[in-house]
Design an enzyme around this catalytic site. Structure first.
Site, PDB file in Angstrom:
ATOM      1  N   HIS A  17       0.828  -1.215   0.000  1.00 45.07           N
ATOM      2  CA  HIS A  17       0.000   0.000   0.000  1.00 45.07           C
ATOM      3  C   HIS A  17       0.861   1.263   0.000  1.00 45.07           C
ATOM      4  O   HIS A  17       0.383   2.342   0.348  1.00 45.07           O
ATOM      5  CB  HIS A  17      -0.897   0.026   1.239  1.00 45.07           C
TER       6      HIS A  17
ATOM      7  N   HIS B 249      -6.736  -4.790  -1.127  1.00 49.02           N
ATOM      8  CA  HIS B 249      -6.016  -6.059  -1.019  1.00 49.02           C
ATOM      9  C   HIS B 249      -6.288  -6.981  -2.198  1.00 49.02           C
ATOM     10  O   HIS B 249      -6.220  -8.196  -2.070  1.00 49.02           O
ATOM     11  CB  HIS B 249      -6.384  -6.771   0.292  1.00 49.02           C
TER      12      HIS B 249
END
Lengths: 332, 332
Positions: free
Chosen positions: B57, B220
């Site tokens: 991320h 995700h």
């Protein structure tokens, strides 16, 4: 691939409108002729610093507008030079009487249009000096013919140093000389794993076989200068860095500013893995990385790839690099 | 797609080593157990702020470590929670006696491991408060059952505000309460044009038909909550923003902090075009964007897509947002 786009021909103007809406305390967009200036102009009497070029390289150049860096940036269409008219208008807008430095990446169209604007500005009594950025080692000509090396990510270093010198009150000749010194001692090399795609066009600008990568790509979707076998991050990083070290003739005791730059869709994880190897190679050679950036600073739309830029550094350049800056892309 | 990678299983460690090499003045990497702390610790007596979560991320969370934001970040493997042992070690390392705030994105594994670490830390005499970030509107449960909304890009706002409050000397209860207030008044919505790919795996984590986009994707690689027809940037932006405005029940006279966030390979041009529409919609509704960010802040590897986050703002939150910060990703 698909993109977030309304009208592909309006993407640059729409993006500038969006950026101005997001960062009104940093930038102002002059719609027609199109250029982006600091929201709060520099104090009078400073040398002004202007850059520009085709769009599609964001955050360059608009993201570098602000205190301590660019007074304005002139965006062209995607991968196309801004017009001389745009450049002239921006030059007039930022001129504070102490002269204007044009930081220009070495492409025929950009150089021509910045030169035309500089000549017209001179007729208006505005003195302009051009700093040409030509760091792309892949385009070194063996014969010295042709347009010379292209300008790529060293532009960030040149703009930072030149902007800091101007903010410190250096005069036009001094600011331009510093920029030329940085440009002369900067080299970059890039590798692509996949080409990018123009807005509104899902096709990449070139195709690569699965087992090869393209070395020496520029930032305009053009093919590179040679294909090599796809390899590990460390092996590819070696092929980027070693020619830079050789061409700059740096070694034990030398110091550099380094940029491990993403060309668009390469993740920060990957860039950091590449930079790890850059740091390892330079440390083994006794070369000190004084300052570094890792991230997407000079992109080629959504190209998957990266470049490494090294600039020879000394105390003066490091101090100018460290001087305060406040732009969208660089801020400290 | 292909990636710059040596050993896919070592990518996080290699990236952390590379980042530390690039930014030694900002961060220090503690190799084992793995966490990243400020190079210069905060003054003694301040509440410490810690966050963490899966890698992939970037720049979250490691890019948010520094003065005015996080004291440390604990990176897990790609898309996997850090262990309780890592979190505990980081908690102990940053604790300055005034308590520690854990900023945790709402995922079962993260919440569990941060809770375990907090309990063990309490036995050591370190008081920990958890601020749970759960902004992803797509995962609102109609019944209230299940794990609740996921945490996504509002994490940036929470970490900034909490970090500023801690730096200003607020006590543990006050810092945690501020974080909870920001989390409670933040909502996000995301759309993907193409899924990302795990390091070492060229296949995207899901496929999309050419004429559809995926709404409500998380960060995700998981599928979203619904497919819609591919449409213009403005139409897709409408579908992101209008539910946020409705759920936050904001309207004329209200103020927000807005993030138009890239999920990985979306260009800055595209993000700025999206943000233009976000600004237009909010202006038409009489809602003031006090501060904004446009760029990749909370990514999902190289996913092509974007998210919009809105946080209700008032004078206090704007002042804390504006307070000095010095990290890799945010600096002013």
């Amino acid at each position: 691939r698909r993109q977030f786009v309304n009208d592909p021909d309006a993407i640059v103007e729409e993006a500038l409108e969006g950026l101005e809406a997001a960062y009104p305390r940093l930038i102002r967009w002059n719609r027609d002729p199109s250029f982006v200036a600091r929201a709060t102009p520099a104090p009078a009497g400073q040398v002004a610093v202007l850059s520009g070029g085709g769009s599609g390289h964001e955050p360059l150049h608009v993201g570098m507008v602000g205190a301590g860096m660019l007074d304005a940036a002139v965006p062209g269409a995607v991968f196309a030079s801004p017009t001389a008219g745009q450049i002239l208008a921006a030059t007039q807008a930022v001129s504070g009487g102490a002269g204007v430095v044009h930081v220009v990446k070495n492409y025929t169209g950009d150089v021509l249009n910045f030169e035309i604007a500089a000549e017209v500005a001179a007729d208006d009594g505005i003195e302009v000096r051009q700093v040409l950025v030509d760091d792309d080692l892949a385009t070194t000509s063996a014969t010295g013919d042709g347009p010379g090396r292209r300008g790529t990510a060293a532009t960030v270093v040149v703009e930072k140093i030149v902007g800091a010198a101007a903010a410190a009150g250096a005069d036009l000749a001094r600011v331009a000389a510093l920029g030329q010194r940085v440009a002369a001692t900067s080299r970059s090399m890039a590798v692509a794993l996949a080409a990018g795609a123009h807005p509104g066009d899902p096709r990449p600008s070139f195709d690569l076989p699965r087992d090869e990568v393209e070395f020496g790509v520029g930032i305009h979707g053009e093919r590179g200068v040679g294909r090599r076998a796809f390899a590990s991050a460390d092996e590819l990083a070696d092929l980027l860095v070693r020619p830079l070290v050789a061409d700059l003739a740096i070694g034990r005791g030398d110091r550099v500013i380094a940029i491990t730059n993403g060309l668009g869709s390469t993740t920060n994880l990957e860039l950091a893995v590449i930079h790890r190897r850059v740091a390892t190679i330079l440390a083994a050679a006794g070369i000190t990385i004084e300052r570094a950036l890792v991230g997407p600073y000079v992109t080629s739309l959504d190209m998957a790839g990266c470049s490494v830029t090294l600039t020879r550094a000394d105390d003066e350049l490091v101090a100018l690099w460290d001087a305060p800056v406040r732009t969208i892309a660089l801020s400290w």
